[in-house]
Design a protein around this motif. Structure first.
Motif, mmCIF file in Angstrom:
data_model
loop_
_atom_site.group_PDB
_atom_site.id
_atom_site.type_symbol
_atom_site.label_atom_id
_atom_site.label_comp_id
_atom_site.label_asym_id
_atom_site.label_seq_id
_atom_site.Cartn_x
_atom_site.Cartn_y
_atom_site.Cartn_z
ATOM 1 N N ALA A 171 -18.973 -11.805 -5.219
ATOM 2 C CA ALA A 171 -19.973 -12.932 -5.943
ATOM 3 C C ALA A 171 -19.266 -13.630 -7.284
ATOM 4 N N MET A 188 -25.691 -7.848 -21.898
ATOM 5 C CA MET A 188 -26.007 -8.371 -21.006
ATOM 6 C C MET A 188 -24.827 -8.425 -19.802
ATOM 7 N N GLY A 189 -23.682 -8.500 -20.424
ATOM 8 C CA GLY A 189 -22.351 -8.837 -19.500
ATOM 9 C C GLY A 189 -22.382 -7.480 -18.740
ATOM 10 N N ILE A 190 -22.223 -6.258 -19.559
ATOM 11 C CA ILE A 190 -22.111 -5.012 -19.203
ATOM 12 C C ILE A 190 -23.254 -4.659 -18.054
ATOM 13 N N LYS A 237 -14.976 -4.182 -4.099
ATOM 14 C CA LYS A 237 -15.418 -5.488 -4.281
ATOM 15 C C LYS A 237 -14.527 -6.358 -5.199
ATOM 16 N N ARG A 240 -28.790 -16.322 -8.816
ATOM 17 C CA ARG A 240 -29.482 -15.571 -9.957
ATOM 18 C C ARG A 240 -29.114 -16.324 -11.290
ATOM 19 N N ILE A 292 -24.034 -16.151 -9.751
ATOM 20 C CA ILE A 292 -24.781 -15.816 -10.817
ATOM 21 C C ILE A 292 -24.204 -16.675 -12.021
ATOM 22 N N ILE A 294 -22.195 -4.043 -9.327
ATOM 23 C CA ILE A 294 -21.401 -3.094 -8.711
ATOM 24 C C ILE A 294 -22.206 -2.287 -7.762
ATOM 25 N N VAL A 296 -28.994 -15.828 -15.307
ATOM 26 C CA VAL A 296 -29.078 -14.764 -16.372
ATOM 27 C C VAL A 296 -29.209 -15.437 -17.764
ATOM 28 N N ILE A 347 -19.465 -15.375 -11.091
ATOM 29 C CA ILE A 347 -20.191 -15.270 -12.249
ATOM 30 C C ILE A 347 -19.713 -16.589 -13.227
ATOM 31 N N MET A 378 -13.205 -2.575 -10.426
ATOM 32 C CA MET A 378 -13.330 -3.855 -9.453
ATOM 33 C C MET A 378 -12.194 -4.759 -9.447
ATOM 34 N N GLU A 402 -22.378 -15.298 -3.426
ATOM 35 C CA GLU A 402 -23.525 -15.170 -4.477
ATOM 36 C C GLU A 402 -22.882 -15.717 -5.767
ATOM 37 N N PHE A 404 -14.583 -9.939 -7.591
ATOM 38 C CA PHE A 404 -15.393 -10.766 -8.150
ATOM 39 C C PHE A 404 -14.579 -11.994 -9.007
ATOM 40 N N LYS A 423 -24.954 -18.204 -16.079
ATOM 41 C CA LYS A 423 -25.590 -18.084 -17.248
ATOM 42 C C LYS A 423 -26.411 -19.334 -17.537
ATOM 43 N N ALA A 473 -22.780 -6.776 -14.858
ATOM 44 C CA ALA A 473 -21.510 -5.888 -14.109
ATOM 45 C C ALA A 473 -22.214 -4.810 -13.206
ATOM 46 N N VAL A 475 -18.512 -9.290 -18.757
ATOM 47 C CA VAL A 475 -18.883 -9.201 -17.420
ATOM 48 C C VAL A 475 -17.433 -8.632 -16.782
ATOM 49 N N PHE A 508 -19.982 -13.343 -23.230
ATOM 50 C CA PHE A 508 -20.747 -13.004 -21.820
ATOM 51 C C PHE A 508 -19.887 -12.821 -20.719
ATOM 52 N N SER A 518 -16.105 -5.347 -17.894
ATOM 53 C CA SER A 518 -17.030 -4.314 -17.448
ATOM 54 C C SER A 518 -16.738 -3.758 -15.923
ATOM 55 N N LEU A 519 -16.566 -4.778 -15.082
ATOM 56 C CA LEU A 519 -16.115 -5.008 -13.580
ATOM 57 C C LEU A 519 -14.724 -4.302 -13.473
ATOM 58 N N GLU A 573 -24.917 -11.235 -25.620
ATOM 59 C CA GLU A 573 -24.018 -11.454 -24.586
ATOM 60 C C GLU A 573 -22.984 -10.250 -24.036
ATOM 61 N N LYS A 574 -22.660 -9.718 -24.860
ATOM 62 C CA LYS A 574 -21.954 -8.475 -24.528
ATOM 63 C C LYS A 574 -22.608 -7.556 -23.633
#
Ligand SMILES: Nc1ncnc2c1ncn2[C@@H]1O[C@H](COP(=O)(O)OP(=O)(O)OP(=O)(O)O)[C@@H](O)[C@H]1O
Ligand SMILES: Nc1ncnc2c1ncn2[C@@H]1O[C@H](COP(=O)(O)OP(=O)(O)OP(=O)(O)O)[C@@H](O)[C@H]1O
Lengths: 229, 229
Positions: free
Chosen positions: A68, B123-125, A2, A115, A96, B132, A117, A70, A25, A94, A4, A98, B128, A16, A12, A19-20, B120-121
């Motif tokens: 997607a 929610m980011g995780i 995937k 979406r 998303i 996925i 957030v 973000i 990813m 998609e 992103f 904040k 993500a 993201v 934030f 983590s991706l 923030e951190k």
């Protein structure tokens, strides 16, 4: 694999993106602040310094095919809204975004964000839930009528077998698994804990002090068993 | 009945206070900004306007017996740290403080915060993870080796019974429940959906298009079944 795009690498956005990326990813990280782009370059597939409110620049960033995008921009409402619109116009399937407040969120939804957030608000709700039920380590709202939760085993259940307790018949809940901490001493004599999981336990399985179990059932039955001491 | 104090009614703080209050908890809401105190007074048990860095004022707020105090102040690091320290000195058993960055978080922990939250951190995780695995609606990391997740039923499983599929034997995962959307038409002819849950399904239960199931098993087996189309 995937792909992103993350636009806006504030706390934030960078979380993201990281983590991706950690999960393997592909991530295209974008920000107008060169310092943030440089940090993201450490782990992102590509890191681009550009003003995302510039439709040309964003269209040339090569992000049309991402799964997607973000938008991690909250305070700068104008940018957050404009960038979200541009992303939809570019054809990103998609988006998303904040938002800090419901009004900003409503605008973002109207212009096409799939979406919205609210990091601060959502973490607040999550914290409140974990404060109310501290013996509950994880909780899934299976539907409006059923819940799946992990709770400490009540003192009264310790030393008894599931068969004796008849939890299923008495409370109408399913015991999906028992989680138990196993104490282990390594060869240096140092004590450590590992966790053992008994999945789909049987009537002969017993509960001991420190066990937690994962229960599934209708909300009212789950509430009933939560009250057992 | 649990009692909580929330100091700092920013977006995160007010969300914690509101969620606790909605669930019937007693909440003492504190902020130096009169406007925010006024908003909180709508739902809080008590709402007090005071500067929480003033140890006398905070000590006279009557919060010594709360089960936990939440410090929802991020940007103003000096206040966040000072207030956390005062709360521990007052004797509050559990203090949860918001932090924007790891350095601030480390300081808060060193001065005694039982828990530090990074909205923030975190929610980011969370975002993500949901990006996925979009077919995964809820996910519990049961332990380092087991996972509980809710996923779309693969197309290949539709129209077959659990007995035929032999999922337990073939993939080594437990099907904890099947979630199915039931279409209903009301007397005005308007179509709506309700969700039906089949808990601890049997071998004769079949899977149909649109079903989701909740699976429990070792991580590697869950990964295997996730790949089934
Ligand atoms: N037009 C833009 N193009 C690209 N990046 C932008 C643009 N506007 C803002 N950004 C970037 O977005 C990031 C976050 O912006 P902002 O501070 O508005 O959001 P925030 O919601 O406060 O962030 P945080 O997630 O840290 O709370 C910043 O790094 C900023 O440089
Ligand atoms: N010394 C203090 N005493 C009481 N309240 C305070 C004090 N310092 C800050 N606050 C309040 O805490 C709230 C949040 O503060 P701040 O803006 O620093 O945090 P934030 O992390 O940006 O908040 P948000 O949750 O909205 O992101 C504000 O309403 C502010 O009035």
């Amino acid at each position: 694999m995937k792909q992103f795009a993350v636009i806006g690498l504030g706390r934030f956005g960078i979380s993201v993106a990281q983590s991706l990326s950690e999960k393997g990813m592909q991530v295209i990280a974008i920000d107008k602040d060169g310092g943030k782009v440089k940090d993201a370059a450490e782990f992102a597939t590509r890191a681009l310094e550009l003003d995302a409110t510039d439709k040309n620049d964003l269209s040339n960033a090569g992000i049309e095919n991402v799964d997607a995008a973000i938008v991690g921009i909250g305070k700068d409402i104008a940018s957050s809204v404009l960038i979200t619109l541009i992303l939809k116009e570019i054809g990103i399937k998609e988006v998303i975004s904040k938002a800090l407040d419901p009004l900003q969120g409503k605008i973002l939804q109207k212009i096409g964000a799939e979406r919205v957030v609210y990091p601060e608000k959502e973490m607040g709700i999550k914290l409140a839930e974990s404060l109310i039920s501290p013996g509950i380590f994880e909780y899934i709202k299976l539907s409006s009528s059923h819940t799946l939760i992990e709770v400490d085993v009540p003192k009264n259940f310790e030393g008894k077998t599931l068969g004796n307790l008849g939890i299923n018949t008495k409370y109408g809940v399913q015991i999906v698994a028992i989680k138990r901490k196993i104490m282990q001493t390594d060869k240096t004599g140092k004590v450590g804990f590992s966790e053992k999981i008994i999945v789909a336990p049987s009537a002969d399985d017993g509960l001991i002090n420190g066990d937690r179990f994962v229960l599934l059932g209708e909300n009212k039955n789950i509430e009933k068993i939560k009250k057992v001491k």
